[in-house]
Design an enzyme around this catalytic site. Structure first.
Site, PDB file in Angstrom:
ATOM      1  N   GLU A   1     -66.358  81.516 -47.711  1.00  0.00           N
ATOM      2  CA  GLU A   1     -66.476  82.829 -47.254  1.00  0.00           C
ATOM      3  C   GLU A   1     -67.878  83.360 -47.557  1.00  0.00           C
ATOM      4  OE1 GLU A   1     -63.844  85.522 -48.806  1.00  0.00           O
ATOM      5  OE2 GLU A   1     -64.063  86.700 -47.150  1.00  0.00           O
TER       6      GLU A   1
ATOM      7  N   GLU B   1     -54.256  87.187 -47.607  1.00  0.00           N
ATOM      8  CA  GLU B   1     -54.459  87.671 -46.278  1.00  0.00           C
ATOM      9  C   GLU B   1     -53.918  86.594 -45.146  1.00  0.00           C
ATOM     10  OE1 GLU B   1     -58.196  89.736 -44.979  1.00  0.00           O
ATOM     11  OE2 GLU B   1     -59.141  89.352 -46.993  1.00  0.00           O
TER      12      GLU B   1
END
Ligand code: RAM
Length: 970
Positions: A738, A469
């Site tokens: 995260e 990402e």
């Protein structure tokens, strides 16, 4: 006069910038004064073409003004490609005049497209495959006719480049030209190369790799997003000592070839075959007869812009802490820190030895290096030796997110750890903020936030730096921006990114999920709101009105976009949204938290509308102020009707649902109190654990603190068991995760799909550490720290001191407090040309000792005394306040705060205040702290009558008198 001086002078946030294309640059300076309460009354700015300031190009003369930051240059029109020297002089409210500041400079880049004389070049496709994986090398030898007085290189490319002059890399920046929305905005860099020349014979070279431009981006294996062909643009402008000029440009006379970089990708790493090094490829005498020719390309120049952001650099070098032999026999280097950048290593091995470095963030519970969460990103470096002795290598056009590196193929049985070094890479922003406390885990949290920012501010604000990402997710950026701007000077960073946001904004006002936009979807609430929240936050923190003005159309377009969605223009209840992303109240295996999307979306709609209205006010846009004030009221009304019962009960029983109306100011009065009370209850019910995701987490502590439940917020912060901010730290985290359970209690991992161990979003708690715990904040009415608010919230037994410092553009602001058994100490520093409202909790004017100078000096300062403490209005200076907490022990103080928070109305508060002395006298409060009874109090004091409280006190007395030692430390 020595007492009034000027320091930390900046132009466009930068110290002596070279290559800016701003036609009216802004200046900021810091006033230094020994005298308290110093304010600027006038300034004089001179801009000159020479450092001696003879006959200056511009002289403002003394202008009456208290403005010392973001001061617009208003002089004669500037020319491009010119170095301007500038200096400042000021007067203050004590009738003093400073000497001239030290001399600084800025240098303009190109202002017009016509100034580009270079042509875009790329290897001739008949001779070299234009789609090759290998980096390619372009070169041009040239002769200097005369001695050089000054020289600049203006350079950019499609792809990533490194520029070389006579074999030496030019500049110390990496991953140039940075990542922008390339087809709309492409940065070029300007280098001062005056000292890089040799007499007569010289050679320039440039190496080009795929990078973000045409390499693999995003998880669907996409390539060539911006184009499929790399190209270079180079222009060298020479000024000779004799006053003549010459320009050397990229054109058809250059030559091209490949070299040792066989493969280079942002996600996947680099392959370097040292056997293919072309020794001296960038020297004049190199024989390039077998090199290909280049083709010129007719590409656009209109979107070229001078570098806006600070460049990516190696900012720190870290030595590995150990080498591990994992259960399956891998040799793994442990950097001791989850970092972003690259490994540089040395090796001596026979020709053709292949050394492979595989980077990962984590070891699994067996102690094996774990690559699963990288998804398709390979993060692999391959180096093939040429066997010519000692070789040294660090990859050129890639970066990895890692703490562990598996090394294969390195000669010898044991890995020589001293041959490896970690080079930390990120946008080289100045570190301007610090937070520290008495609590080691909270300090580690702050460090992890900082590392999360470094690792994810690699030219754009990314979600994560390791898996496939590394994208500019808008939601992540907007929740973290305030923390980010506290920690580092992020003005240029967000200026660049927001301009890309504006450039990539859709025609209907929608905002893509990621900026620069490389994905399909767009316009989730809380993500797209970055368009409004980010420019506003830069304005709040750095007083950047120009950026606000620039972004205003984009902000407005976003709010107008929302308004057009669905049937009810005052609710946002349609479309796809990420919602309270990754919240723990999500259904099994879902990423979407339990808070309804329409609630989150409408709350953000109101929040963005409010900011837009406020921005319109700042920018004097009368019409918009009217429109968006009306709109805001309607949204608030609809929000209440839809999501809050008439008695103030939130329809959604989640923590996040309660947080949003509080922090976005959607409610007031009794309804607000009720929601705050219910939020507090929810947190207590969860035994002081979080269930919030991306949306609720950044604000939950603010919602509690601002509504009188600071002690609950503190308990949340200090919670060590899962899920909490400190839980990952107990598991050894050195960055922010995260997912709350990235590593679960049993040591297993959360799903590989979404399990980054370096995701800054939850680090947004840093903002609350600065603003609420340390109490260092702005006054929104006069942002950029021109008017400061200091309001520390004292801690509890576990947190007895906290301190934040921050270099605003005005200078250093400090707010720190410490509580010991006798006293409370509050230390503050306010830069010159600012004022502050300072709140000293529990202080009374009578008992205040001002340590540095005596209370008399602040005798004139206006103050207001209340039960909660003392509010002072102060001018610049350093102050240290010491005051007793009226014989209260720390435990008592914090318990008192807690008790006060529990009381909703005046009557109850008065009652408590009345009984506090009794409680104190009998030494009950300190016992209460240790006693489980504090929990009892948490829940029941609301409903107690005066008699019941008396009875309670009696019971407590009795139990203490009996010497019952049922003491449980919480
Ligand atoms: C993930 C990203 C990011 C988040 C989005 C919605 O893939 O990592 O953090 O904003 O999803």
């Amino acid at each position: 006069m020595a007492d009034l001086t000027i320091s930390r002078i900046r132009c466009e946030y930068k110290l002596n910038p070279i290559g800016i294309d701003v036609k009216k640059p802004r200046f900021s300076w810091e006033m230094m004064s020994e005298k308290r309460g110093t304010k600027q009354t006038a300034y004089r700015l001179q801009v000159s073409l020479n450092a001696s300031f003879t006959n200056p190009f511009y002289d403002s003369q003394f202008l009456e003004s208290d403005q010392s930051v973001q001061v617009d240059y208003n002089g004669t029109e500037l020319s491009s490609q010119t170095r301007y020297f500038y200096r400042v002089k000021i007067k203050d409210n004590y009738e003093r005049e400073s000497d001239w500041s030290t001399i600084h400079y800025f240098e303009t880049a190109f202002f017009e497209r016509e100034e580009w004389k270079a042509t875009w070049i790329t290897p001739n496709e008949l001779e070299m495959d234009p789609n090759m994986e290998e980096a390619f090398y372009l070169r041009k030898p040239f002769e200097l006719k005369k001695p050089v007085a000054s020289a600049r290189a203006y350079v950019t490319c499609l792809g990533l480049y490194e520029l070389y002059l006579n074999g030496e890399k030019v500049g110390n920046d990496y991953l140039a030209p940075g990542w922008t929305s390339y087809n709309k905005r492409l940065q070029y860099q300007v280098y001062d190369i005056t000292d890089n020349f040799q007499e007569n014979q010289n050679s320039i070279g440039i190496v080009l790799a795929n990078g973000w431009y045409k390499g693999n981006l995003a998880w669907e294996g996409k390539r060539n997003i911006y184009g499929n062909r790399r190209a270079a643009l180079v222009q060298i402008c020479l000024n000779y000592v004799d006053g003549t000029e010459e320009i050397i440009v990229s054109d058809s006379s250059w030559k091209a070839s490949t070299g040792p970089i066989r493969y280079s990708e942002i996600y996947h790493g680099e392959t370097f075959d040292a056997r293919l090094i072309k020794e001296g490829w960038c020297s004049y005498s190199f024989d390039d007869s077998d090199w290909s020719s280049v083709s010129t390309l007719d590409l656009a120049f209109d979107h070229l812009i001078a570098q806006e952001n600070d460049p990516v650099r190696v900012t720190e070098k870290i030595k590995p802490v150990r080498v591990l032999l994992t259960p399956n026999g891998d040799q793994v280097i442990d950097m001791g820190q989850n970092m972003v950048g690259r490994i540089r290593f040395e090796v001596e091995a026979p020709e053709g030895t292949e050394i492979v470095l595989k980077h990962a963030e984590i070891l699994d519970k067996e102690g094996t290096i774990y690559f699963g969460n990288l998804r398709t990103a390979k993060q692999t470096i391959r180096y093939i030796t040429n066997g010519k002795g000692k070789e040294e290598y660090a990859p050129f056009f890639t970066f990895q997110g890692f703490r562990y590196v598996k090394v294969e193929g390195y000669p010898g049985l044991e890995l020589p750890v001293d041959k490896f070094v970690g080079e930390v890479m990120h946008t080289d922003m100045e570190e301007i903020g610090h937070f520290e406390s008495s609590h080691p885990l909270v300090n580690q949290l702050q460090q992890n936030i900082r590392w999360g920012q470094r690792g994810n501010f690699v030219d754009v604000p990314t979600d994560c730096p390791q898996r496939d990402e590394r994208l500019g997710w808008t939601g992540d950026a907007q929740v973290f921006i305030r923390t980010a701007l506290f920690n580092y000077q992020g003005g240029p960073f967000f200026t660049k990114w927001l301009r890309d946001l504006k450039a990539d904004q859709l025609d209907d006002g929608g905002v893509p999920f990621v900026i620069p936009n490389v994905l399909e979807g767009a316009s989730s609430s809380a993500w797209g709101d970055a368009s409004v929240i980010c420019p506003w936050t830069v304005y709040m923190m750095y007083g950047d009105k120009r950026l606000l003005e620039e972004q205003f159309p984009s902000m407005k377009a976003w709010v107008d976009y929302i308004r057009k969605q669905g049937k009810n223009e005052y609710l946002w209840n349609t479309g796809f949204h990420f919602g309270d992303w990754l919240a723990l109240d999500a259904k099994e295996n879902s990423y979407f938290g339990a808070t309804p999307n329409d609630l989150v979306s409408t709350a953000y709609y109101a929040y963005s509308t409010r900011i837009l209205r406020d921005a319109a006010e700042v920018l004097n846009k009368v019409e918009e102020v009217r429109t968006y004030s009306k709109l805001l009221n309607k949204i608030k009304e609809n929000f209440s009707n839809e999501f809050i019962s008439p008695n103030g009960r939130m329809v959604a029983p989640t923590q996040t649902a309660h947080v949003l109306p509080l922090v976005f100011n959607l409610v007031d009065g009794d309804i607000k109190k009720r929601i705050a009370h219910d939020l507090n209850e929810l947190v207590i019910e969860s035994d002081y654990h979080l269930t919030t995701g991306f949306v609720g987490t950044p604000y939950i502590c603010f919602a509690l603190t601002q509504n009188g439940y600071h002690q609950t917020a503190l308990k949340l912060l200090l919670q060590k068991t899962y899920p909490s901010w400190l839980y990952p730290i107990t598991k050894g985290a050195t960055t922010i995760w995260e997912h709350w359970d990235g590593i679960k209690l049993d040591g297993s991992f959360w799903s590989d799909d979404m399990n980054s161990f370096n995701h800054y979003a939850y680090g947004a708690i840093g903002d609350w550490l600065y603003r609420s715990v340390a109490g260092l904040d702005i006054n929104e009415a006069d942002p950029g720290f021109k008017s400061i608010r200091i309001s520390p919230h004292l801690g509890n037994k576990e947190l007895t001191k906290a301190k934040a410092s921050f270099y605003s553009l005005y200078g250093k602001v400090v707010s720190g407090w410490e509580v010991d058994t006798e006293t409370i100490t509050v230390e503050i520093e306010l830069p010159a040309n600012t004022t502050a409202e300072v709140f000293l909790p529990f202080a009374t004017y009578e008992h205040l000792i001002e340590c540095n100078r005596g209370i008399a000096e602040i005798g004139e300062a206006p103050f207001t005394e209340s039960e909660q403490g003392l509010l002072l209005e102060l001018g610049s200076g350093s102050y240290k306040f010491i005051y007793p907490h009226h014989n209260r022990l720390l435990a008592k103080v914090t318990l008192e705060t807690r008790l006060l928070e529990l009381f909703d109305n005046e009557g109850q508060r008065n009652l408590l205040v009345k009984y506090l002395p009794i409680l104190e006298d009998r030494n009950i409060l300190s016992q209460l702290k240790k006693h489980k009874l504090s929990d009892l109090l948490d829940h029941s004091l609301f409903s107690l009558s005066e008699n019941q409280i008396k009875k309670l006190i009696q019971e407590l007395n009795d139990s203490l008198n009996k010497g019952e030692e049922s003491i449980v430390v919480e």
